[in-house]
Design a protein around this motif. Structure first.
Motif, short mmCIF file in Angstrom:
data_model
loop_
_atom_site.label_atom_id
_atom_site.label_comp_id
_atom_site.label_asym_id
_atom_site.label_seq_id
_atom_site.Cartn_x
_atom_site.Cartn_y
_atom_site.Cartn_z
N PHE A 1 21.85 73.01 110.45
CA PHE A 1 20.58 72.81 111.14
C PHE A 1 20.05 74.14 111.66
O PHE A 1 20.81 75.05 111.99
CB PHE A 1 20.74 71.84 112.32
N PHE A 2 18.73 74.25 111.80
CA PHE A 2 18.09 75.47 112.29
C PHE A 2 18.50 75.79 113.73
O PHE A 2 18.79 76.93 114.08
CB PHE A 2 16.56 75.31 112.19
N TRP A 3 18.54 74.76 114.58
CA TRP A 3 18.88 74.94 115.99
C TRP A 3 19.56 73.68 116.50
O TRP A 3 19.11 72.56 116.22
CB TRP A 3 17.61 75.21 116.81
N VAL A 4 20.64 73.85 117.23
CA VAL A 4 21.38 72.73 117.81
C VAL A 4 21.77 73.13 119.22
O VAL A 4 22.39 74.19 119.42
CB VAL A 4 22.68 72.42 117.03
N GLY A 5 21.42 72.32 120.20
CA GLY A 5 21.82 72.67 121.56
C GLY A 5 21.59 71.56 122.55
O GLY A 5 21.09 70.48 122.22
N PHE A 6 21.94 71.87 123.77
CA PHE A 6 21.87 70.93 124.87
C PHE A 6 20.99 71.47 125.98
O PHE A 6 20.98 72.67 126.26
CB PHE A 6 23.27 70.65 125.43
N TYR A 7 20.25 70.56 126.60
CA TYR A 7 19.54 70.83 127.84
C TYR A 7 20.12 69.89 128.88
O TYR A 7 20.25 68.69 128.64
CB TYR A 7 18.04 70.59 127.69
N LEU B 1 20.62 66.20 123.74
CA LEU B 1 20.99 66.97 122.55
C LEU B 1 19.72 67.17 121.75
O LEU B 1 19.04 66.21 121.40
CB LEU B 1 22.02 66.20 121.72
N ASP B 2 19.40 68.41 121.46
CA ASP B 2 18.18 68.77 120.72
C ASP B 2 18.61 69.40 119.39
O ASP B 2 19.38 70.36 119.39
CB ASP B 2 17.37 69.76 121.55
N VAL B 3 18.13 68.84 118.29
CA VAL B 3 18.44 69.38 116.97
C VAL B 3 17.12 69.60 116.24
O VAL B 3 16.32 68.68 116.10
CB VAL B 3 19.35 68.44 116.15
N ASP B 4 16.92 70.84 115.79
CA ASP B 4 15.70 71.21 115.08
C ASP B 4 16.02 71.59 113.64
O ASP B 4 17.08 72.15 113.36
CB ASP B 4 15.04 72.44 115.73
N SER B 5 15.07 71.31 112.77
CA SER B 5 15.17 71.73 111.37
C SER B 5 13.96 72.57 111.01
O SER B 5 12.87 72.37 111.56
CB SER B 5 15.23 70.51 110.45
N ASP B 6 14.16 73.47 110.07
CA ASP B 6 13.03 74.24 109.56
C ASP B 6 12.40 73.56 108.34
O ASP B 6 11.60 74.14 107.64
CB ASP B 6 13.44 75.68 109.24
N GLN B 7 12.77 72.28 108.13
CA GLN B 7 12.22 71.46 107.06
C GLN B 7 11.51 70.25 107.67
O GLN B 7 11.98 69.69 108.66
CB GLN B 7 13.33 70.95 106.12
N LEU B 8 10.41 69.84 107.08
CA LEU B 8 9.73 68.63 107.52
C LEU B 8 10.58 67.40 107.20
O LEU B 8 11.30 67.38 106.19
CB LEU B 8 8.37 68.49 106.83
N ASP B 9 10.51 66.41 108.06
CA ASP B 9 11.14 65.11 107.83
C ASP B 9 12.61 65.22 107.43
O ASP B 9 13.08 64.58 106.51
CB ASP B 9 10.35 64.35 106.75
N LEU C 1 16.78 82.23 119.87
CA LEU C 1 16.37 82.07 121.27
C LEU C 1 15.64 80.75 121.48
O LEU C 1 14.93 80.28 120.60
CB LEU C 1 15.47 83.22 121.69
N ALA C 2 15.78 80.23 122.69
CA ALA C 2 15.22 78.92 122.98
C ALA C 2 14.46 78.93 124.31
O ALA C 2 14.64 79.82 125.13
CB ALA C 2 16.34 77.89 123.05
N CYS C 3 13.67 77.90 124.50
CA CYS C 3 13.03 77.69 125.79
C CYS C 3 14.12 77.46 126.83
O CYS C 3 15.11 76.79 126.55
CB CYS C 3 12.13 76.46 125.74
N THR C 4 13.94 78.02 128.01
CA THR C 4 14.97 77.95 129.05
C THR C 4 14.84 76.70 129.90
O THR C 4 15.83 76.07 130.25
CB THR C 4 14.91 79.20 129.95
N ARG C 5 13.61 76.30 130.24
CA ARG C 5 13.39 75.15 131.11
C ARG C 5 12.29 74.26 130.54
O ARG C 5 11.30 74.77 130.03
CB ARG C 5 13.01 75.60 132.52
N CYS D 1 9.14 76.27 120.86
CA CYS D 1 10.03 77.36 121.22
C CYS D 1 10.18 78.31 120.03
O CYS D 1 10.39 79.50 120.21
CB CYS D 1 11.40 76.83 121.64
N SER D 2 10.08 77.76 118.82
CA SER D 2 10.10 78.56 117.59
C SER D 2 9.10 77.98 116.61
O SER D 2 9.12 76.78 116.35
CB SER D 2 11.49 78.57 116.97
N SER D 3 8.28 78.83 116.04
CA SER D 3 7.31 78.35 115.06
C SER D 3 7.99 77.92 113.76
O SER D 3 7.38 77.25 112.94
CB SER D 3 6.27 79.43 114.78
#
Length: 162
Positions: free
Chosen positions: A51-57, A131-139, A73-77, A109-111
């Motif tokens: 995955f492009f980004w995986v993390g916790f807030y 838990l936040d998981v982002d992908s650089d692919q649509l759908d 890098l990610a948004c902090t708050r 947080c990232s384009s």
């Protein structure tokens, strides 16, 4: 402590989740430190799926504060109800977003992020993290992700001492 991770190569997404969830459970079962567990879980998900980004807030002082993650890098708050993460917190339910540009109020947080899934961790009826998981692919996320990541968050929430 586990020193290696078995990720099956010739299977589908569900098969990978079925292989890694017991490994994650074993990994966190002997560790009491929340941040160590969250860091390892983020690393496992990143390694298993790329995955492009995986993390916790984590919920702190009535906002989401960046915790352990893997990726750029990610948004902090993040405020309550804002963006995909804040919405998952407010609604206490998973947000599966096939195209982040179509999500009202999305926080970029990232384009490079194109799709996202956010799963709340709930303990005693209250969200304590997401838990936040982002992908650089649509759908890129589907019901398999939703089902297995919700199961993962139940494991983490059961271990959480808050």
């Amino acid at each position: 402590m586990a020193e290696s991770l078995y990720i099956p190569k010739e299977t589908d997404k569900a098969g990978i989740y079925q292989a890694i969830l017991p490994q994650i459970e074993a990994l966190i079962s002997g560790e009491t430190d929340l941040y160590a567990n969250l860091a390892n879980v983020a690393a496992v998900l990143k390694e298993a799926f790329g995955f492009f980004w995986v993390g916790f807030y984590l919920v702190k002082d009535n906002e989401l504060v960046l915790g352990p993650f893997q990726g750029p890098l990610a948004c902090t708050r993040i405020s309550f109800g804002k963006g995909v993460c804040g919405t998952a917190w407010k609604e206490s339910r998973t947000q599966l977003v096939p195209d982040v540009d179509l999500f009202p109020g999305h926080i970029a947080c990232s384009s490079a992020s194109k799709s996202e899934i956010v799963v709340p961790g709930i303990k005693d009826g209250k969200v304590w993290c997401v838990l936040d998981v982002d992908s650089d692919q649509l759908d890129d996320f589907d019901q398999n992700d939703k089902i297995f990541l919700e199961e993962l968050m139940q494991l983490l929430s059961a271990k959480q001492s808050k």
